[in-house]
Motif scaffolding. Structure first.
Motif, PDB file in Angstrom:
ATOM      1  N   VAL A 139      26.046   4.396  23.400  1.00  0.00           N
ATOM      2  CA  VAL A 139      26.620   4.309  22.054  1.00  0.00           C
ATOM      3  C   VAL A 139      27.066   5.699  21.584  1.00  0.00           C
ATOM      4  O   VAL A 139      28.153   5.865  21.015  1.00  0.00           O
ATOM      5  CB  VAL A 139      25.602   3.695  21.071  1.00  0.00           C
ATOM      6  N   TRP A 140      26.231   6.696  21.838  1.00  0.00           N
ATOM      7  CA  TRP A 140      26.572   8.064  21.440  1.00  0.00           C
ATOM      8  C   TRP A 140      27.821   8.545  22.183  1.00  0.00           C
ATOM      9  O   TRP A 140      28.718   9.148  21.588  1.00  0.00           O
ATOM     10  CB  TRP A 140      25.393   8.991  21.747  1.00  0.00           C
ATOM     11  N   ALA A 141      27.889   8.270  23.487  1.00  0.00           N
ATOM     12  CA  ALA A 141      29.040   8.696  24.275  1.00  0.00           C
ATOM     13  C   ALA A 141      30.313   8.005  23.802  1.00  0.00           C
ATOM     14  O   ALA A 141      31.380   8.635  23.700  1.00  0.00           O
ATOM     15  CB  ALA A 141      28.798   8.405  25.757  1.00  0.00           C
ATOM     16  N   GLU A 142      30.216   6.711  23.497  1.00  0.00           N
ATOM     17  CA  GLU A 142      31.389   5.981  23.007  1.00  0.00           C
ATOM     18  C   GLU A 142      31.874   6.560  21.687  1.00  0.00           C
ATOM     19  O   GLU A 142      33.082   6.684  21.443  1.00  0.00           O
ATOM     20  CB  GLU A 142      31.041   4.497  22.856  1.00  0.00           C
ATOM     21  N   ARG A 143      30.943   6.933  20.827  1.00  0.00           N
ATOM     22  CA  ARG A 143      31.329   7.511  19.538  1.00  0.00           C
ATOM     23  C   ARG A 143      32.013   8.860  19.722  1.00  0.00           C
ATOM     24  O   ARG A 143      32.970   9.190  19.036  1.00  0.00           O
ATOM     25  CB  ARG A 143      30.096   7.648  18.638  1.00  0.00           C
ATOM     26  N   ARG A 144      31.529   9.667  20.662  1.00  0.00           N
ATOM     27  CA  ARG A 144      32.159  10.958  20.917  1.00  0.00           C
ATOM     28  C   ARG A 144      33.564  10.777  21.500  1.00  0.00           C
ATOM     29  O   ARG A 144      34.497  11.501  21.141  1.00  0.00           O
ATOM     30  CB  ARG A 144      31.301  11.776  21.880  1.00  0.00           C
ATOM     31  N   LEU A 145      33.707   9.818  22.414  1.00  0.00           N
ATOM     32  CA  LEU A 145      35.025   9.566  22.991  1.00  0.00           C
ATOM     33  C   LEU A 145      35.989   8.995  21.958  1.00  0.00           C
ATOM     34  O   LEU A 145      37.186   9.281  21.985  1.00  0.00           O
ATOM     35  CB  LEU A 145      34.912   8.596  24.175  1.00  0.00           C
ATOM     36  N   ARG A 146      35.434   8.164  21.077  1.00  0.00           N
ATOM     37  CA  ARG A 146      36.264   7.575  20.027  1.00  0.00           C
ATOM     38  C   ARG A 146      36.806   8.659  19.119  1.00  0.00           C
ATOM     39  O   ARG A 146      37.953   8.630  18.682  1.00  0.00           O
ATOM     40  CB  ARG A 146      35.431   6.574  19.213  1.00  0.00           C
ATOM     41  N   GLY A 147      35.952   9.672  18.815  1.00  0.00           N
ATOM     42  CA  GLY A 147      36.372  10.812  18.013  1.00  0.00           C
ATOM     43  C   GLY A 147      36.575  10.456  16.563  1.00  0.00           C
ATOM     44  O   GLY A 147      36.286   9.350  16.092  1.00  0.00           O
ATOM     45  N   ALA A 148      37.062  11.425  15.846  1.00  0.00           N
ATOM     46  CA  ALA A 148      37.349  11.226  14.423  1.00  0.00           C
ATOM     47  C   ALA A 148      38.674  10.487  14.321  1.00  0.00           C
ATOM     48  O   ALA A 148      39.735  11.065  14.087  1.00  0.00           O
ATOM     49  CB  ALA A 148      37.416  12.558  13.703  1.00  0.00           C
ATOM     50  N   HIS A 149      38.609   9.188  14.497  1.00  0.00           N
ATOM     51  CA  HIS A 149      39.822   8.364  14.577  1.00  0.00           C
ATOM     52  C   HIS A 149      40.468   8.229  13.214  1.00  0.00           C
ATOM     53  O   HIS A 149      39.849   7.796  12.255  1.00  0.00           O
ATOM     54  CB  HIS A 149      39.456   6.987  15.121  1.00  0.00           C
ATOM     55  N   ALA A 150      41.712   8.572  13.141  1.00  0.00           N
ATOM     56  CA  ALA A 150      42.483   8.337  11.922  1.00  0.00           C
ATOM     57  C   ALA A 150      43.145   6.985  12.028  1.00  0.00           C
ATOM     58  O   ALA A 150      43.846   6.679  12.970  1.00  0.00           O
ATOM     59  CB  ALA A 150      43.548   9.433  11.761  1.00  0.00           C
ATOM     60  N   ARG A 151      42.935   6.160  11.034  1.00  0.00           N
ATOM     61  CA  ARG A 151      43.457   4.799  11.101  1.00  0.00           C
ATOM     62  C   ARG A 151      44.977   4.808  10.987  1.00  0.00           C
ATOM     63  O   ARG A 151      45.556   5.381  10.078  1.00  0.00           O
ATOM     64  CB  ARG A 151      42.836   3.936   9.991  1.00  0.00           C
TER      65      ARG A 151
END
Length: 533
Positions: free
Chosen positions: A251-263
């Motif tokens: 879950v942590w890795a997915e969040r880091r890969l997702r990044g600060a996503h701008a919608r």
């Protein structure tokens, strides 16, 4: 202030300002998400109680032994391989279905989604019965073909709400088609694709049936062996804790890969005309590639089950039609209850994670994902312990089984809520609030209307997965009640493969209903793309 004073001053009682109302809404949402995440963390609390209450030397010995390291390497390797394969194949499939001139795209959407209706243990049974494939590659094959749609469907939904103008601009600047996709479209669909990949990885971590039939020794195999054969609950709890830690790390890795996503979502821009990519001489290879996953997940086990059903292999046994229908109805009822529980728990967590990004929301979202990383037998045992200690009246009732389904598959609902709300254009909500709408009205009139197709798909996905769940169902189902999965398990345990085949086929048929419904948004995507062209 008195009424007379109000009349004299012309000023009424002071109402809370927008900032104060926003703070109250955030506090209520955080409190609701905390309660939901706490309920979802019951299995982890159970594991901690078991580990902390056990002999420290025994727990340490279980964790540091070479066998544990071997199991960890095997599990991580399988999880990484399946997740990577599903990400590549799932995104490629979604792009082919939405951006090319493929004929019969609507039918292909349904066909490529059907693997979701097949339990991994049924698919593994078919491959074991018909081929010599075993071990790592057997488990990799089965788990990949059964889970690719978990990436394809959310990616298609994200493509529907993506803005194609970004990719068009990149193309006009001289970017190749692949580079334009990576620089523009991928940035918009990345959260949805990675959310699906995370579900795949967590499913692989918790899967037992496919790895057991393929004779691949993963963590779940060792945990089940410790619980059922060795009766060593300390070892099983220690290994389960390691598995939960792996899930949290994912879950942590997915969040880091997702990044600060701008919608970037836009319900208007996504309907801009787009010229589909002409397949030309690649049409036949593309069709063969699209057929590979459904053939591996549906056709192969279907053929094997058909052989047993016709009595050409195994032991043919008569089947009670009333029992078959009753088990199917029970399966649907329990799954629907679990889906509603998951939705109730997922809404506050998903909304908080999408709208208020902070360490608190990240921690609550991570806590909600733990259940899917644990084997069903661990979640079932933890809820048996919880119900007997806290609410004995709920032990072995439909309510507790529905709650177990909700906890087990909560990540599927949370991911759907978060990804769907992320795709809602923030400007639409701002306009609604500027026109005087309350936050509740903005949610019901704007956010929910746009995000609901994705949220509903998550609920259907929970129901679909719950229909196939076996270990937790065996432990928590009401006495004297069977589902299609438990009847299938009971018959295969006694080697009555001919009698088990109808239950497996009916299970696939029943699960195909939600699987087809899941394609509605995807069909709308390819239809809009085709009409735009």
């Amino acid at each position: 202030m008195s009424r007379q004073a109000t009349l004299r001053t012309g000023v009424g009682p002071r109402r809370p300002g927008p900032r104060a109302r926003a703070s109250v809404a955030r506090a209520v949402l955080t409190a609701s998400a905390t309660v939901a995440a706490g309920l979802a963390a019951i299995p982890l609390v159970y594991l901690l109680i078991r580990v902390l209450g056990a002999d420290a030397d025994a727990v340490l010995a279980a964790l540091v032994r070479p066998r544990t390291l071997e199991l960890a390497v095997s599990t991580v390797g399988l999880t990484a391989a399946v997740a990577a394969a599903c990400l590549v194949v799932g995104v490629a499939t979604a792009w082919l279905l939405s951006a090319t001139d493929l004929r019969g795209r609507r039918a292909w959407v349904v066909v490529t989604t059907l693997p979701l209706a097949v339990p991994s243990y049924v698919a593994a049974f078919g491959w074991v019965a018909l081929t010599p494939v075993r071990g790592f590659w057997g488990a990799f094959l089965v788990l990949t073909v059964c889970n690719v749609p978990l990436v394809t469907l959310p990616t298609l939904a994200a493509l529907r709400l993506s803005n194609p103008a970004h990719e068009d601009v990149a193309r006009t600047l001289g970017r190749s088609r692949a580079r334009a996709f990576l620089e523009a479209t991928w940035q918009q669909i990345r959260p949805a694709a990675l959310a699906g990949t995370l579900l795949v990885a967590l499913y692989v971590l918790s899967d037992f049936g496919a790895v057991a039939l393929m004779r691949f020794e993963a963590f779940t195999w060792a945990i089940h062996s410790a619980y059922t054969s060795q009766f060593d609950r300390t070892l099983a709890a220690a290994l389960s804790t390691v598995l939960a830690a792996m899930g949290i790390a994912l879950v942590w890795a997915e969040r880091r890969l997702r990044g600060a996503h701008a919608r970037h979502g836009s319900s208007v821009a996504s309907r801009a005309p787009r010229t589909p990519v002409v397949l030309g001489r690649w049409r036949v290879p593309v069709l063969l590639a699209l057929a590979t996953v459904p053939v591996g997940a549906v056709a192969v086990p279907g053929f094997a089950l058909g052989r047993y059903l016709l009595g050409r292999a195994g032991t043919a046994t008569s089947v009670d039609g009333a029992d078959l229908v009753g088990d199917a109805a029970t399966t649907v009822g329990f799954a629907a209850g679990g889906a509603l529980v998951a939705l109730a728990l997922a809404l506050p967590i998903g909304l908080l994670a999408s709208r208020y990004r902070s360490r608190v929301s990240a921690a609550l979202e991570s806590a909600s994902y733990v259940g899917l990383a644990l084997p069903g037998i661990v979640v079932g045992l933890s809820l048996v312990f919880f119900s007997l200690a806290v609410v004995p009246a709920l032990y072995q009732t439909a309510w507790m089984l529905a709650f177990a389904y909700g906890v087990l598959f909560l990540p599927k609902a949370v991911g759907a809520v978060r990804a769907s709300v992320d795709q809602v254009e923030p400007g639409l909500e701002d306009v609604a609030r500027s026109l005087g709408s309350t936050r509740a009205a903005v949610w019901s009139r704007v956010t929910a209307r746009i995000a609901w197709p994705g949220i509903g798909a998550g609920v259907l996905l929970v129901a679909l997965t719950a229909m196939k769940e076996l270990p937790a169902t065996l432990l928590l189902r009401p006495t004297g009640t069977d589902t299609l999965a438990t009847s299938l398990w009971r018959l295969t345990e006694s080697a009555a493969y001919g009698a088990a085949a109808p239950y497996a086929l009916v299970l696939v048929a029943v699960a195909a209903g939600p699987a087809v419904l899941l394609t509605r948004d995807a069909v709308a995507t390819v239809r809009e793309r085709g009409e735009a062209a």
